[in-house]
Write an enzyme that holds these catalytic residues in place. Structure first.
Site, mmCIF file in Angstrom:
data_model
loop_
_atom_site.group_PDB
_atom_site.id
_atom_site.type_symbol
_atom_site.label_atom_id
_atom_site.label_comp_id
_atom_site.label_asym_id
_atom_site.label_seq_id
_atom_site.Cartn_x
_atom_site.Cartn_y
_atom_site.Cartn_z
ATOM 1 N N GLU A 64 0.848 -1.202 0.000
ATOM 2 C CA GLU A 64 0.000 0.000 0.000
ATOM 3 C C GLU A 64 0.878 1.245 0.000
ATOM 4 O O GLU A 64 1.774 1.383 0.825
ATOM 5 C CB GLU A 64 -0.886 -0.021 1.240
ATOM 6 N N ASP A 66 0.270 5.008 0.544
ATOM 7 C CA ASP A 66 -0.662 6.081 0.895
ATOM 8 C C ASP A 66 -0.080 7.399 0.422
ATOM 9 O O ASP A 66 0.826 7.954 1.043
ATOM 10 C CB ASP A 66 -0.890 6.114 2.407
ATOM 11 N N GLU A 69 -3.047 10.583 3.030
ATOM 12 C CA GLU A 69 -4.090 10.395 4.024
ATOM 13 C C GLU A 69 -4.198 11.728 4.748
ATOM 14 O O GLU A 69 -3.242 12.166 5.395
ATOM 15 C CB GLU A 69 -3.730 9.270 4.985
ATOM 16 N N HIS A 80 3.874 1.271 2.610
ATOM 17 C CA HIS A 80 3.665 0.069 3.425
ATOM 18 C C HIS A 80 4.069 -1.152 2.592
ATOM 19 O O HIS A 80 3.278 -1.633 1.772
ATOM 20 C CB HIS A 80 2.193 -0.103 3.798
#
Length: 388
Positions: A64, A66, A69, A80
Protein backbone atom coordinates in the site's frame (compact mmCIF):
# COMPACT_ATOMS: atom_id res chain seq x y z
CA UNK A 1 -5.23 -5.27 -6.04
CA UNK A 2 -5.66 -6.76 -9.48
CA UNK A 3 -6.53 -4.21 -12.15
CA UNK A 4 -9.89 -5.92 -12.75
CA UNK A 5 -10.56 -6.48 -9.03
CA UNK A 6 -9.96 -10.23 -9.38
CA UNK A 7 -12.71 -10.69 -11.95
CA UNK A 8 -10.58 -12.89 -14.22
CA UNK A 9 -8.68 -14.74 -11.48
CA UNK A 10 -11.62 -15.87 -9.35
CA UNK A 11 -14.69 -17.42 -11.07
CA UNK A 12 -16.85 -16.53 -8.08
CA UNK A 13 -16.12 -12.83 -8.51
CA UNK A 14 -18.93 -11.38 -10.62
CA UNK A 15 -18.44 -7.73 -9.65
CA UNK A 16 -14.84 -6.76 -10.38
CA UNK A 17 -13.18 -3.45 -9.59
CA UNK A 18 -16.25 -1.48 -10.71
CA UNK A 19 -18.14 -2.80 -7.68
CA UNK A 20 -15.20 -2.60 -5.28
CA UNK A 21 -14.37 -6.29 -5.09
CA UNK A 22 -10.75 -7.36 -5.05
CA UNK A 23 -9.68 -4.61 -2.66
CA UNK A 24 -6.61 -5.17 -0.45
CA UNK A 25 -4.17 -3.11 1.60
CA UNK A 26 -1.36 -3.47 4.13
CA UNK A 27 -3.76 -3.93 7.06
CA UNK A 28 -4.83 -7.22 5.41
CA UNK A 29 -8.39 -6.05 6.17
CA UNK A 30 -10.77 -8.70 7.45
CA UNK A 31 -13.82 -6.41 7.28
CA UNK A 32 -14.22 -7.02 3.53
CA UNK A 33 -17.39 -8.92 2.71
CA UNK A 34 -15.97 -10.67 -0.39
CA UNK A 35 -12.39 -11.93 -0.83
CA UNK A 36 -11.08 -14.02 -3.75
CA UNK A 37 -14.61 -14.24 -5.13
CA UNK A 38 -16.04 -15.78 -1.96
CA UNK A 39 -18.21 -14.34 0.80
CA UNK A 40 -16.17 -13.70 3.95
CA UNK A 41 -18.87 -15.19 6.20
CA UNK A 42 -17.00 -17.89 8.14
CA UNK A 43 -16.44 -16.58 11.65
CA UNK A 44 -18.02 -13.22 10.80
CA UNK A 45 -18.23 -10.99 13.91
CA UNK A 46 -20.45 -7.89 13.72
CA UNK A 47 -18.89 -4.55 14.62
CA UNK A 48 -19.82 -3.11 18.01
CA UNK A 49 -20.05 0.46 16.68
CA UNK A 50 -20.87 0.17 12.97
CA UNK A 51 -24.14 -1.42 11.89
CA UNK A 52 -22.78 -2.01 8.37
CA UNK A 53 -19.48 -3.65 9.29
CA UNK A 54 -17.71 -6.46 11.09
CA UNK A 55 -14.87 -8.84 10.33
CA UNK A 56 -14.55 -12.41 9.11
CA UNK A 57 -12.03 -15.21 9.07
CA UNK A 58 -10.15 -13.99 5.99
CA UNK A 59 -8.23 -10.87 5.11
CA UNK A 60 -6.91 -9.42 1.84
CA UNK A 61 -3.26 -8.30 1.76
CA UNK A 62 -1.17 -6.19 -0.60
CA UNK A 63 1.45 -3.45 -0.61
CA UNK A 64 0.00 0.00 0.00
CA UNK A 65 1.33 3.44 -0.95
CA UNK A 66 -0.66 6.08 0.90
CA UNK A 67 -0.11 9.14 -1.24
CA UNK A 68 -2.15 11.43 0.96
CA UNK A 69 -4.09 10.39 4.02
CA UNK A 70 -5.38 13.77 5.08
CA UNK A 71 -8.03 16.18 6.27
CA UNK A 72 -7.89 19.93 6.82
CA UNK A 73 -5.87 19.46 10.04
CA UNK A 74 -3.14 16.95 9.20
CA UNK A 75 -1.66 14.93 6.35
CA UNK A 76 0.70 11.99 5.90
CA UNK A 77 2.23 10.04 3.03
CA UNK A 78 3.31 6.50 3.81
CA UNK A 79 4.78 3.46 2.01
CA UNK A 80 3.67 0.07 3.42
CA UNK A 81 5.65 -2.87 1.94
CA UNK A 82 4.63 -6.53 2.00
CA UNK A 83 6.88 -9.56 1.63
CA UNK A 84 4.53 -10.73 -1.12
CA UNK A 85 3.82 -8.80 -4.33
CA UNK A 86 0.21 -8.61 -5.44
CA UNK A 87 -3.04 -9.46 -3.66
CA UNK A 88 -3.06 -12.48 -1.37
CA UNK A 89 -5.65 -13.88 1.04
CA UNK A 90 -4.75 -14.50 4.69
CA UNK A 91 -6.56 -16.28 7.50
CA UNK A 92 -7.34 -15.30 11.09
CA UNK A 93 -4.73 -13.81 13.39
CA UNK A 94 -2.02 -14.67 10.85
CA UNK A 95 -3.31 -11.67 8.87
CA UNK A 96 -1.93 -9.16 11.36
CA UNK A 97 -3.22 -5.60 11.12
CA UNK A 98 -6.21 -4.02 12.81
CA UNK A 99 -8.36 -7.09 13.44
CA UNK A 100 -5.74 -9.55 14.73
CA UNK A 101 -4.29 -10.14 18.19
CA UNK A 102 -0.76 -9.68 16.81
CA UNK A 103 -0.65 -6.53 14.66
CA UNK A 104 2.62 -7.57 13.01
CA UNK A 105 1.87 -11.25 12.33
CA UNK A 106 1.02 -10.82 8.65
CA UNK A 107 3.00 -10.48 5.43
CA UNK A 108 2.51 -6.70 5.32
CA UNK A 109 3.75 -3.77 7.40
CA UNK A 110 0.62 -2.18 8.89
CA UNK A 111 2.42 0.93 10.21
CA UNK A 112 4.58 1.90 7.24
CA UNK A 113 7.12 4.72 7.27
CA UNK A 114 5.02 7.87 7.47
CA UNK A 115 5.91 11.51 6.93
CA UNK A 116 3.42 13.70 8.82
CA UNK A 117 4.71 17.29 9.09
CA UNK A 118 3.07 17.85 12.48
CA UNK A 119 4.47 14.58 13.84
CA UNK A 120 7.90 15.56 12.51
CA UNK A 121 7.84 18.76 14.55
CA UNK A 122 6.47 21.46 12.23
CA UNK A 123 3.06 22.33 13.66
CA UNK A 124 2.37 25.34 11.41
CA UNK A 125 3.10 23.86 7.97
CA UNK A 126 -0.21 22.24 7.03
CA UNK A 127 -3.69 23.41 8.00
CA UNK A 128 -6.14 26.28 7.82
CA UNK A 129 -4.25 29.49 6.97
CA UNK A 130 -0.86 27.77 7.25
CA UNK A 131 1.98 27.36 4.73
CA UNK A 132 -0.14 24.78 2.91
CA UNK A 133 -3.56 26.36 3.41
CA UNK A 134 -6.29 23.73 3.56
CA UNK A 135 -9.03 26.31 3.01
CA UNK A 136 -7.82 26.58 -0.62
CA UNK A 137 -7.36 24.34 -3.60
CA UNK A 138 -3.96 22.62 -3.53
CA UNK A 139 -2.01 20.42 -5.93
CA UNK A 140 -0.05 17.54 -4.40
CA UNK A 141 3.09 16.32 -6.19
CA UNK A 142 4.73 13.01 -5.27
CA UNK A 143 8.02 11.98 -6.85
CA UNK A 144 9.46 8.46 -6.84
CA UNK A 145 13.22 8.21 -7.39
CA UNK A 146 15.29 5.12 -8.12
CA UNK A 147 19.03 4.60 -7.77
CA UNK A 148 21.36 3.35 -10.50
CA UNK A 149 20.21 -0.23 -9.93
CA UNK A 150 16.54 0.69 -10.36
CA UNK A 151 15.74 0.31 -6.65
CA UNK A 152 13.29 2.78 -5.12
CA UNK A 153 15.50 5.13 -3.10
CA UNK A 154 13.47 8.23 -2.27
CA UNK A 155 9.90 9.58 -2.18
CA UNK A 156 9.66 13.37 -2.31
CA UNK A 157 6.68 15.66 -1.75
CA UNK A 158 5.83 19.14 -3.04
CA UNK A 159 2.66 21.22 -2.98
CA UNK A 160 1.58 23.85 -5.51
CA UNK A 161 -0.79 26.56 -4.32
CA UNK A 162 -1.55 30.15 -5.34
CA UNK A 163 1.09 29.98 -8.07
CA UNK A 164 3.85 28.88 -5.68
CA UNK A 165 5.67 25.57 -5.30
CA UNK A 166 6.02 24.58 -1.65
CA UNK A 167 8.60 21.91 -0.70
CA UNK A 168 7.67 19.47 2.02
CA UNK A 169 8.51 20.64 5.55
CA UNK A 170 11.78 19.69 7.20
CA UNK A 171 11.69 17.30 10.14
CA UNK A 172 12.87 18.92 13.36
CA UNK A 173 12.97 15.66 15.32
CA UNK A 174 16.41 15.09 16.86
CA UNK A 175 18.24 12.33 15.03
CA UNK A 176 15.80 12.25 12.09
CA UNK A 177 16.34 15.34 9.90
CA UNK A 178 15.13 15.59 6.31
CA UNK A 179 11.97 16.26 4.30
CA UNK A 180 11.67 13.13 2.14
CA UNK A 181 11.31 9.40 2.70
CA UNK A 182 14.49 7.36 2.22
CA UNK A 183 15.54 4.08 3.82
CA UNK A 184 18.03 5.92 6.01
CA UNK A 185 15.40 8.44 7.10
CA UNK A 186 12.94 5.66 7.95
CA UNK A 187 15.58 3.89 10.06
CA UNK A 188 16.30 7.10 11.98
CA UNK A 189 12.62 7.98 12.41
CA UNK A 190 11.77 4.54 13.79
CA UNK A 191 14.66 4.82 16.26
CA UNK A 192 13.73 8.38 17.32
CA UNK A 193 10.09 7.43 17.96
CA UNK A 194 10.76 3.96 19.37
CA UNK A 195 8.40 2.46 16.80
CA UNK A 196 8.23 -1.24 15.93
CA UNK A 197 10.69 -2.04 13.12
CA UNK A 198 8.24 -3.92 10.93
CA UNK A 199 8.98 -1.67 7.94
CA UNK A 200 12.42 -3.23 7.55
CA UNK A 201 11.22 -6.72 8.42
CA UNK A 202 8.83 -6.52 5.44
CA UNK A 203 11.55 -5.34 3.04
CA UNK A 204 11.62 -1.57 3.54
CA UNK A 205 11.65 0.97 0.74
CA UNK A 206 13.23 -1.41 -1.77
CA UNK A 207 10.37 -3.89 -1.36
CA UNK A 208 7.84 -1.08 -1.75
CA UNK A 209 9.55 -0.23 -5.04
CA UNK A 210 9.02 -3.78 -6.31
CA UNK A 211 5.28 -3.35 -5.83
CA UNK A 212 5.24 0.09 -7.46
CA UNK A 213 7.16 -1.28 -10.44
CA UNK A 214 4.18 -3.47 -11.32
CA UNK A 215 0.48 -2.85 -11.68
CA UNK A 216 -1.25 -1.15 -8.78
CA UNK A 217 -4.71 0.39 -8.54
CA UNK A 218 -5.51 3.96 -7.53
CA UNK A 219 -8.18 4.08 -4.82
CA UNK A 220 -9.80 7.28 -3.56
CA UNK A 221 -12.21 7.52 -0.67
CA UNK A 222 -13.73 9.60 2.09
CA UNK A 223 -13.99 7.67 5.36
CA UNK A 224 -14.13 7.79 9.12
CA UNK A 225 -12.41 5.41 11.51
CA UNK A 226 -14.48 3.10 13.72
CA UNK A 227 -11.36 1.56 15.29
CA UNK A 228 -9.44 4.51 16.79
CA UNK A 229 -11.32 7.60 15.51
CA UNK A 230 -8.48 8.62 13.14
CA UNK A 231 -6.40 9.80 16.11
CA UNK A 232 -3.31 8.24 14.49
CA UNK A 233 -3.55 10.97 11.83
CA UNK A 234 -4.49 14.22 13.54
CA UNK A 235 -4.34 13.93 17.36
CA UNK A 236 -2.23 12.39 20.13
CA UNK A 237 -1.82 8.66 19.63
CA UNK A 238 -1.44 6.64 21.77
CA UNK A 239 -3.67 8.99 23.73
CA UNK A 240 -1.66 8.69 26.97
CA UNK A 241 1.66 9.64 25.32
CA UNK A 242 1.29 13.42 24.91
CA UNK A 243 4.72 15.01 24.59
CA UNK A 244 6.44 11.71 23.80
CA UNK A 245 8.33 11.93 20.45
CA UNK A 246 6.11 10.63 17.67
CA UNK A 247 2.84 10.65 19.60
CA UNK A 248 1.71 14.18 18.70
CA UNK A 249 0.35 13.83 15.18
CA UNK A 250 -2.09 16.76 14.94
CA UNK A 251 -3.92 19.40 16.95
CA UNK A 252 -7.26 17.59 17.24
CA UNK A 253 -8.49 16.60 20.70
CA UNK A 254 -8.23 12.95 21.72
CA UNK A 255 -12.03 12.99 22.05
CA UNK A 256 -12.47 13.95 18.38
CA UNK A 257 -13.15 11.81 15.32
CA UNK A 258 -15.90 9.59 16.76
CA UNK A 259 -17.75 8.42 13.62
CA UNK A 260 -21.25 9.12 14.99
CA UNK A 261 -20.14 12.67 15.88
CA UNK A 262 -18.48 13.24 12.51
CA UNK A 263 -21.46 11.96 10.56
CA UNK A 264 -23.90 14.06 12.60
CA UNK A 265 -21.89 17.31 12.59
CA UNK A 266 -20.48 17.29 9.03
CA UNK A 267 -22.73 14.90 7.06
CA UNK A 268 -21.90 16.56 3.73
CA UNK A 269 -18.12 16.21 3.94
CA UNK A 270 -16.74 15.69 0.44
CA UNK A 271 -13.80 16.29 -1.85
CA UNK A 272 -12.94 16.86 -5.53
CA UNK A 273 -10.10 14.89 -7.09
CA UNK A 274 -9.11 16.54 -10.37
CA UNK A 275 -6.28 17.03 -12.86
CA UNK A 276 -4.67 13.72 -11.97
CA UNK A 277 -1.45 13.40 -13.96
CA UNK A 278 1.56 11.11 -14.01
CA UNK A 279 4.72 11.12 -16.07
CA UNK A 280 8.49 11.67 -15.97
CA UNK A 281 9.65 13.70 -12.98
CA UNK A 282 9.26 17.42 -13.60
CA UNK A 283 6.69 16.99 -16.38
CA UNK A 284 3.40 17.43 -14.53
CA UNK A 285 3.68 20.77 -12.68
CA UNK A 286 5.82 23.70 -13.82
CA UNK A 287 8.47 24.84 -11.36
CA UNK A 288 8.69 21.66 -9.30
CA UNK A 289 12.32 20.57 -8.77
CA UNK A 290 13.23 17.39 -10.62
CA UNK A 291 16.28 16.05 -8.84
CA UNK A 292 16.44 13.80 -5.78
CA UNK A 293 18.40 14.49 -2.64
CA UNK A 294 19.98 11.06 -2.44
CA UNK A 295 21.86 10.94 -5.71
CA UNK A 296 19.15 8.98 -7.45
CA UNK A 297 17.95 9.10 -11.04
CA UNK A 298 15.00 11.22 -12.00
CA UNK A 299 13.84 10.97 -15.58
CA UNK A 300 12.83 7.47 -16.60
CA UNK A 301 9.74 7.25 -18.76
CA UNK A 302 6.31 6.01 -17.68
CA UNK A 303 4.60 3.06 -19.33
CA UNK A 304 1.07 3.97 -20.51
CA UNK A 305 -1.99 2.64 -18.74
CA UNK A 306 -0.34 2.41 -15.34
CA UNK A 307 -2.48 2.87 -12.27
CA UNK A 308 -1.42 2.60 -8.69
CA UNK A 309 -1.75 2.16 -5.01
CA UNK A 310 -4.36 2.40 -2.33
CA UNK A 311 -4.86 5.41 -0.15
CA UNK A 312 -7.48 6.92 2.06
CA UNK A 313 -8.84 10.28 3.10
CA UNK A 314 -10.81 11.55 6.09
CA UNK A 315 -14.08 13.60 5.79
CA UNK A 316 -13.65 17.23 4.64
CA UNK A 317 -10.36 16.22 3.16
CA UNK A 318 -7.93 16.46 0.36
CA UNK A 319 -6.49 13.97 -2.08
CA UNK A 320 -4.36 11.18 -3.41
CA UNK A 321 -2.53 9.78 -6.39
CA UNK A 322 0.58 7.73 -7.15
CA UNK A 323 2.74 6.19 -9.83
CA UNK A 324 5.72 3.97 -10.57
CA UNK A 325 9.33 4.53 -9.38
CA UNK A 326 11.15 7.38 -11.08
CA UNK A 327 7.91 9.14 -11.93
CA UNK A 328 5.93 12.00 -10.51
CA UNK A 329 2.24 12.40 -9.80
CA UNK A 330 -0.04 15.30 -9.06
CA UNK A 331 -3.58 15.90 -7.96
CA UNK A 332 -5.43 19.16 -7.55
CA UNK A 333 -8.02 19.36 -4.79
CA UNK A 334 -10.66 21.81 -3.79
CA UNK A 335 -11.85 21.33 -0.18
CA UNK A 336 -15.51 20.82 0.66
CA UNK A 337 -16.89 19.96 -2.79
CA UNK A 338 -18.22 16.92 -4.58
CA UNK A 339 -16.11 13.92 -5.47
CA UNK A 340 -15.01 13.08 -8.97
CA UNK A 341 -12.63 10.66 -10.67
CA UNK A 342 -12.24 6.89 -10.45
CA UNK A 343 -9.49 4.26 -10.51
CA UNK A 344 -7.88 2.85 -13.64
CA UNK A 345 -6.82 5.94 -15.59
CA UNK A 346 -5.09 5.31 -18.87
CA UNK A 347 -2.58 6.73 -21.29
CA UNK A 348 -3.17 10.17 -22.75
CA UNK A 349 -0.67 9.84 -25.56
CA UNK A 350 -1.81 11.08 -28.94
CA UNK A 351 -3.60 8.35 -30.86
CA UNK A 352 -3.54 5.98 -27.89
CA UNK A 353 -6.47 3.73 -27.06
CA UNK A 354 -7.64 2.89 -23.58
CA UNK A 355 -6.99 -0.66 -22.40
CA UNK A 356 -9.49 -3.12 -20.92
CA UNK A 357 -10.93 -1.62 -17.68
CA UNK A 358 -9.38 1.76 -18.52
CA UNK A 359 -11.20 5.08 -18.40
CA UNK A 360 -12.41 6.36 -21.76
CA UNK A 361 -14.64 9.33 -20.91
CA UNK A 362 -16.12 11.61 -18.27
CA UNK A 363 -16.36 15.30 -17.36
CA UNK A 364 -12.88 16.82 -17.35
CA UNK A 365 -11.26 13.65 -18.72
CA UNK A 366 -8.68 14.32 -21.47
CA UNK A 367 -7.39 10.81 -22.24
CA UNK A 368 -8.23 8.41 -25.07
CA UNK A 369 -11.93 7.97 -25.81
CA UNK A 370 -11.71 4.80 -27.88
CA UNK A 371 -10.84 1.34 -26.59
CA UNK A 372 -8.52 -1.40 -27.73
CA UNK A 373 -10.33 -4.17 -29.61
CA UNK A 374 -12.60 -5.93 -28.75
CA UNK A 375 -13.64 -3.55 -25.94
CA UNK A 376 -16.06 -0.64 -26.19
CA UNK A 377 -16.44 2.52 -24.14
CA UNK A 378 -19.38 2.11 -21.75
CA UNK A 379 -20.96 5.08 -19.95
CA UNK A 380 -21.06 4.66 -16.16
CA UNK A 381 -21.90 8.19 -15.01
CA UNK A 382 -21.18 11.80 -15.99
CA UNK A 383 -17.70 11.51 -14.52
CA UNK A 384 -16.65 8.10 -15.76
CA UNK A 385 -16.84 5.80 -18.77
CA UNK A 386 -14.87 2.55 -18.93
CA UNK A 387 -13.60 0.08 -21.56
CA UNK A 388 -15.59 -3.12 -21.09
Amino acid sequence: MDLDGGLAKYPGNKGGAKYGTGYCDSQCPRDLKFINGEANVVGWTPSTNDANAGFGGYGSCCSEMDIWEANNMAAAFTPHPCTTIGQTRCSGDACGGTYSSDRYAGVCDPDGCDFNSYRQGNKTFYGKGMTVDTTKKVTVVTQFYTDASGTLSEIKRFYAQDGKVIPNSESTIAGAPGNSITQDWCDKQKAAFGDTGDFNLKGGLAQMGKALAGDMVLVMSVWDDHAVNMLWLDSTYPTDKAGVPGADRGACAITSGVPTDVEASVPNSNVIYSNIRFGPIGSTVAGVPNSGGSGSSSSSSVKPSTTTSATTVKPSTTTTTTSKPATTTTTSIKPSTTTSSKPSTTSTASGAKATHWGQCGGNGYTGPTTCESPYTCKYSNDWYSQCL
